[in-house]
Design an enzyme around this catalytic site. Structure first.
Site, PDB file in Angstrom:
ATOM      1  CB  CYS A  23      -0.919   0.015   1.214  1.00 48.06           C
ATOM      2  SG  CYS A  23      -2.086  -1.356   1.265  1.00 48.06           S
TER       3      CYS A  23
ATOM      4  NE  ARG B 284      -2.927  -4.485  -2.922  1.00 48.85           N
ATOM      5  CZ  ARG B 284      -2.382  -3.860  -1.879  1.00 48.85           C
ATOM      6  NH1 ARG B 284      -2.606  -2.574  -1.698  1.00 48.85           N
ATOM      7  NH2 ARG B 284      -1.609  -4.515  -1.036  1.00 48.85           N
TER       8      ARG B 284
END
Length: 214
Positions: A48, A125
């Site tokens: 991330c 995601r």
């Protein structure tokens, strides 16, 4: 089951109001802009962090396309603030877009961002491309283990905006500046006109023709 767990392309994007690192945001207030709403599994995680650095570096390209990046995870706002500041401390890169603190998972549930495994509250995601009329135009889903390709997100945005403006389609592997596909004929007369050769078109056959756009 929440009715929004099955959001599809062409549906109205569900509205929400949420706390972010830039203050409170309501999605409908962004009408008139394109919104790229994306979720990430968690703050202070390696993949991330690389995505946020990449998105920050490309943010100006989204801005040029009248698009607002909008991140989300179930972490708290203090956690988001600490993480984006940590990124700045380690890299000198400021995160120039808001990050939603969805601690109760309300937005994530509405948009179906949680994986099927009920034992985890990490959002996968997801990427939702929402147009300037607040309609969902494209949806991408990546697993926790694999980071997104940011230039591809920009390419999809370019393709969507090009097809809207020019009333065309984009072929496989299309990049901005390359020829686009014109709609196939819908009547036999149109087919015959296409076969005689319409000006400005490069045709492989009557149903597959390209043209250049500026």
């Amino acid at each position: 089951m929440n009715e929004y767990n099955c959001l599809k392309i062409g549906m109205k994007a569900p509205d929400f109001t949420a706390q972010t690192t830039f203050g409170q945001i309501t999605l409908s207030d962004l009408k008139g802009k394109w919104v790229v709403l994306f979720s990430h599994p968690g703050d202070f995680t390696p993949v991330c962090t690389t995505e946020f650095i990449a998105l920050a570096r490309h943010n100006c390209y989204f801005v040029q396309r009248n698009a607002q990046l909008l991140g989300l995870s179930v972490d708290s706002n203090p956690s988001h603030l600490a993480w984006v500041y940590n990124i700045y401390q380690n890299t000198g890169i400021q995160i120039p877009f808001p990050v939603i603190a969805d601690s109760n998972g309300r937005v994530a549930k509405t948009y179906g961002m949680f994986p099927a495994d009920a034992s985890t509250t990490q959002t996968v995601r997801n990427v939702f491309f929402i147009d300037d009329k607040q309609v969902i135009r494209a949806i991408l889903v990546y697993p926790l283990t694999n980071g997104r390709n940011i230039p591809e997100l920009i390419r999809i945005l370019d393709a969507l905006q090009t097809t809207d403006k020019e009333k065309v389609a984009t072929p496989a592997d299309w990049m901005p500046g390359q020829p686009v596909i014109v709609p196939a004929p819908q009547t036999y007369d149109e087919l015959l006109r296409r076969k005689t050769g319409e000006e400005g078109l490069c045709c492989i056959d009557w149903y597959l023709c390209y043209k250049n756009i500026k």
